[in-house]
Design a protein around this motif. Structure first.
Motif, PDB file in Angstrom:
ATOM      1  N   ALA A 279       0.894  -1.062   0.116  1.00 33.44           N
ATOM      2  CA  ALA A 279      -0.070  -0.057   0.076  1.00 33.44           C
ATOM      3  C   ALA A 279       0.942   1.408   0.267  1.00 33.44           C
ATOM      4  N   LEU A 280       0.443   2.159  -0.619  1.00 30.36           N
ATOM      5  CA  LEU A 280       1.417   3.390  -1.012  1.00 30.36           C
ATOM      6  C   LEU A 280       1.569   4.027   0.577  1.00 30.36           C
ATOM      7  N   GLU A 281       0.622   4.438   1.263  1.00 30.72           N
ATOM      8  CA  GLU A 281       0.956   5.128   2.460  1.00 30.72           C
ATOM      9  C   GLU A 281       1.866   4.432   3.482  1.00 30.72           C
ATOM     10  N   GLN A 282       2.302   3.131   3.235  1.00 30.33           N
ATOM     11  CA  GLN A 282       3.167   2.370   4.068  1.00 30.33           C
ATOM     12  C   GLN A 282       4.356   2.053   3.295  1.00 30.33           C
ATOM     13  N   ASN A 283       4.649   2.770   2.096  1.00 31.48           N
ATOM     14  CA  ASN A 283       6.162   2.790   1.490  1.00 31.48           C
ATOM     15  C   ASN A 283       6.579   4.035   0.962  1.00 31.48           C
ATOM     16  N   LEU A 284       5.917   5.153   1.932  1.00 28.59           N
ATOM     17  CA  LEU A 284       6.656   6.469   0.871  1.00 28.59           C
ATOM     18  C   LEU A 284       7.916   6.463   1.130  1.00 28.59           C
ATOM     19  N   ALA A 285       8.802   5.962   2.127  1.00 26.51           N
ATOM     20  CA  ALA A 285      10.114   5.901   2.098  1.00 26.51           C
ATOM     21  C   ALA A 285      10.912   5.710   0.991  1.00 26.51           C
TER      22      ALA A 285
ATOM     23  N   SER B 264      10.193   9.329  -4.002  1.00 24.28           N
ATOM     24  CA  SER B 264      10.568  10.764  -3.741  1.00 24.28           C
ATOM     25  C   SER B 264       8.932  11.385  -3.539  1.00 24.28           C
ATOM     26  N   PRO B 265       8.665  12.508  -2.991  1.00 26.72           N
ATOM     27  CA  PRO B 265       7.361  13.083  -2.498  1.00 26.72           C
ATOM     28  C   PRO B 265       6.772  13.329  -4.040  1.00 26.72           C
ATOM     29  N   GLU B 266       7.575  13.681  -5.146  1.00 26.03           N
ATOM     30  CA  GLU B 266       6.727  14.070  -6.321  1.00 26.03           C
ATOM     31  C   GLU B 266       6.208  12.695  -6.852  1.00 26.03           C
ATOM     32  N   GLU B 267       7.240  11.649  -6.684  1.00 29.68           N
ATOM     33  CA  GLU B 267       6.465  10.381  -7.290  1.00 29.68           C
ATOM     34  C   GLU B 267       5.400   9.661  -6.617  1.00 29.68           C
ATOM     35  N   ALA B 268       5.542  10.115  -5.060  1.00 30.90           N
ATOM     36  CA  ALA B 268       4.213   9.727  -4.280  1.00 30.90           C
ATOM     37  C   ALA B 268       3.138  10.299  -4.654  1.00 30.90           C
ATOM     38  N   GLU B 269       3.226  11.807  -4.833  1.00 40.32           N
ATOM     39  CA  GLU B 269       2.128  12.563  -5.215  1.00 40.32           C
ATOM     40  C   GLU B 269       1.367  12.117  -6.675  1.00 40.32           C
ATOM     41  N   ARG B 270       2.053  11.711  -7.442  1.00 45.00           N
ATOM     42  CA  ARG B 270       1.959  11.200  -8.603  1.00 45.00           C
ATOM     43  C   ARG B 270       1.109   9.809  -8.658  1.00 45.00           C
ATOM     44  N   LEU B 271       1.472   9.171  -7.913  1.00 47.80           N
ATOM     45  CA  LEU B 271       0.943   7.638  -7.350  1.00 47.80           C
ATOM     46  C   LEU B 271      -0.491   8.043  -6.621  1.00 47.80           C
ATOM     47  N   SER B 272      -0.415   8.782  -5.973  1.00 48.60           N
ATOM     48  CA  SER B 272      -1.650   9.000  -5.051  1.00 48.60           C
ATOM     49  C   SER B 272      -2.933   9.264  -6.045  1.00 48.60           C
ATOM     50  N   ARG B 273      -2.687   9.776  -7.312  1.00 53.31           N
ATOM     51  CA  ARG B 273      -3.867  10.090  -8.285  1.00 53.31           C
ATOM     52  C   ARG B 273      -4.164   8.565  -8.955  1.00 53.31           C
ATOM     53  N   ARG B 274      -3.531   7.563  -8.802  1.00 53.77           N
ATOM     54  CA  ARG B 274      -3.827   6.249  -9.369  1.00 53.77           C
ATOM     55  C   ARG B 274      -4.654   5.407  -8.769  1.00 53.77           C
ATOM     56  N   ARG B 275      -5.301   4.340  -9.240  1.00 57.47           N
ATOM     57  CA  ARG B 275      -6.003   3.558  -8.628  1.00 57.47           C
ATOM     58  C   ARG B 275      -5.146   2.703  -7.402  1.00 57.47           C
ATOM     59  N   PRO B 276      -5.796   2.151  -6.507  1.00 54.34           N
ATOM     60  CA  PRO B 276      -4.950   1.461  -5.280  1.00 54.34           C
ATOM     61  C   PRO B 276      -4.289   0.230  -6.038  1.00 54.34           C
ATOM     62  N   GLU B 277      -4.683  -0.487  -6.870  1.00 48.75           N
ATOM     63  CA  GLU B 277      -4.094  -1.486  -7.282  1.00 48.75           C
ATOM     64  C   GLU B 277      -2.822  -1.103  -8.427  1.00 48.75           C
TER      65      GLU B 277
ATOM     66  N   VAL C 134       4.667   0.435  -6.294  1.00 47.86           N
ATOM     67  CA  VAL C 134       5.371   0.375  -5.150  1.00 47.86           C
ATOM     68  C   VAL C 134       6.019  -1.022  -4.958  1.00 47.86           C
ATOM     69  N   ALA C 135       5.600  -2.199  -5.544  1.00 49.23           N
ATOM     70  CA  ALA C 135       6.105  -3.539  -5.619  1.00 49.23           C
ATOM     71  C   ALA C 135       7.420  -3.326  -6.543  1.00 49.23           C
ATOM     72  N   GLY C 136       7.230  -3.004  -7.606  1.00 45.57           N
ATOM     73  CA  GLY C 136       8.456  -2.669  -8.687  1.00 45.57           C
ATOM     74  C   GLY C 136       9.566  -1.880  -7.976  1.00 45.57           C
ATOM     75  N   ARG C 137       9.241  -0.914  -7.204  1.00 43.27           N
ATOM     76  CA  ARG C 137      10.316  -0.160  -6.642  1.00 43.27           C
ATOM     77  C   ARG C 137      10.979  -0.790  -5.576  1.00 43.27           C
ATOM     78  N   TRP C 138       9.994  -1.558  -4.664  1.00 43.64           N
ATOM     79  CA  TRP C 138      10.736  -2.393  -3.567  1.00 43.64           C
ATOM     80  C   TRP C 138      11.722  -3.525  -4.176  1.00 43.64           C
ATOM     81  N   LEU C 139      11.327  -4.202  -5.170  1.00 45.61           N
ATOM     82  CA  LEU C 139      12.228  -4.923  -6.000  1.00 45.61           C
ATOM     83  C   LEU C 139      13.452  -4.580  -6.269  1.00 45.61           C
TER      84      LEU C 139
END
Length: 212
Positions: A16-22, A25-38, A44-49
């Motif tokens: 979930a986005l809110e658990q992985n903001l670290a 970047s703030p800009e990436e998180a803001e852009r993602l926040s406008r997309r569907r949860p899935e 986020v999973a891709g960035r985690w990998l």
């Protein structure tokens, strides 16, 4: 050419986005926040990998990585621009490829094909598909589709490259661009196809790791 390749299921709440903001970047998180949860979870999973692979294979690199953008907005590692990486996701899965050369990866889950979509392929590819029994045609189509997508992502041109601009064969996998090599990688989930492509004269070595 070694390609580090990893995948993870992206449908869990841990992405979930809110658990992985670290990780972002703030800009990436803001852009993602406008997309569907899935879609947020897959990104986020891709960035985690990517962070997992960098931690293992580039221990001196500061994490989370800082990204910059090159030709056609292809993302690059700001602190290690010589490294290539690429992300893809489809269905419930996300994948990441890391390589010492420009690299592209594509994951596709099979879906019913739109009628005559293969007509956009190169002539040699259409002949290949037409020669196959009906039961083998859709899997072969998705193999070719993944290879083409991986190539386009490797070059950075994306879907700006027409589907018939590069021609692949299967068994063995070849393409008509001598400065690139590509491979199909078996994927453990039924109905998924995975391909990688790197700018290299060496055959690609890409063994997939599944993270839990």
């Amino acid at each position: 050419m070694k390609i580090h390749l990893a995948a993870v299921r992206a449908d869990g709440e841990r992405f979930a986005l809110e658990q992985n903001l670290a990780l972002l970047s703030p800009e990436e998180a803001e852009r993602l926040s406008r997309r569907r949860p899935e879609d947020q979870k897959r990104s986020v999973a891709g960035r985690w990998l990517l962070v997992r692979l960098l931690a293992e294979h580039c221990p001196g690199l500061s994490l989370p990585p800082r990204l910059t953008y090159g030709w056609q907005d292809k993302p690059l590692l700001e602190d290690a621009p010589e490294l290539g990486f690429n992300l893809s996701h489809s269905g419930q899965w996300a994948v990441c490829a890391l390589c010492a050369a420009p690299v592209g990866v594509d994951l596709q889950r099979e879906r019913p094909l739109r009628r005559n979509l293969e007509r956009r392929f190169a002539p040699v590819e259409r002949e290949l598909l037409e020669a196959l029994p009906e039961a083998e045609r859709q899997p072969a189509f998705y193999d070719l589709w993944c290879l083409k997508e991986a190539f386009c992502k490797c070059t950075g041109d994306g879907l700006r490259t027409p589907l018939d601009a590069v021609a692949f064969t299967l068994d063995p996998v070849t393409l008509d661009r001598p400065e690139y090599r590509a491979a199909l990688v078996p994927f453990p989930a039924e109905g998924y196809h995975l391909a990688v492509c790197a700018r290299t004269a060496e055959p690609p070595e890409a063994a997939l790791r599944i993270f839990s």
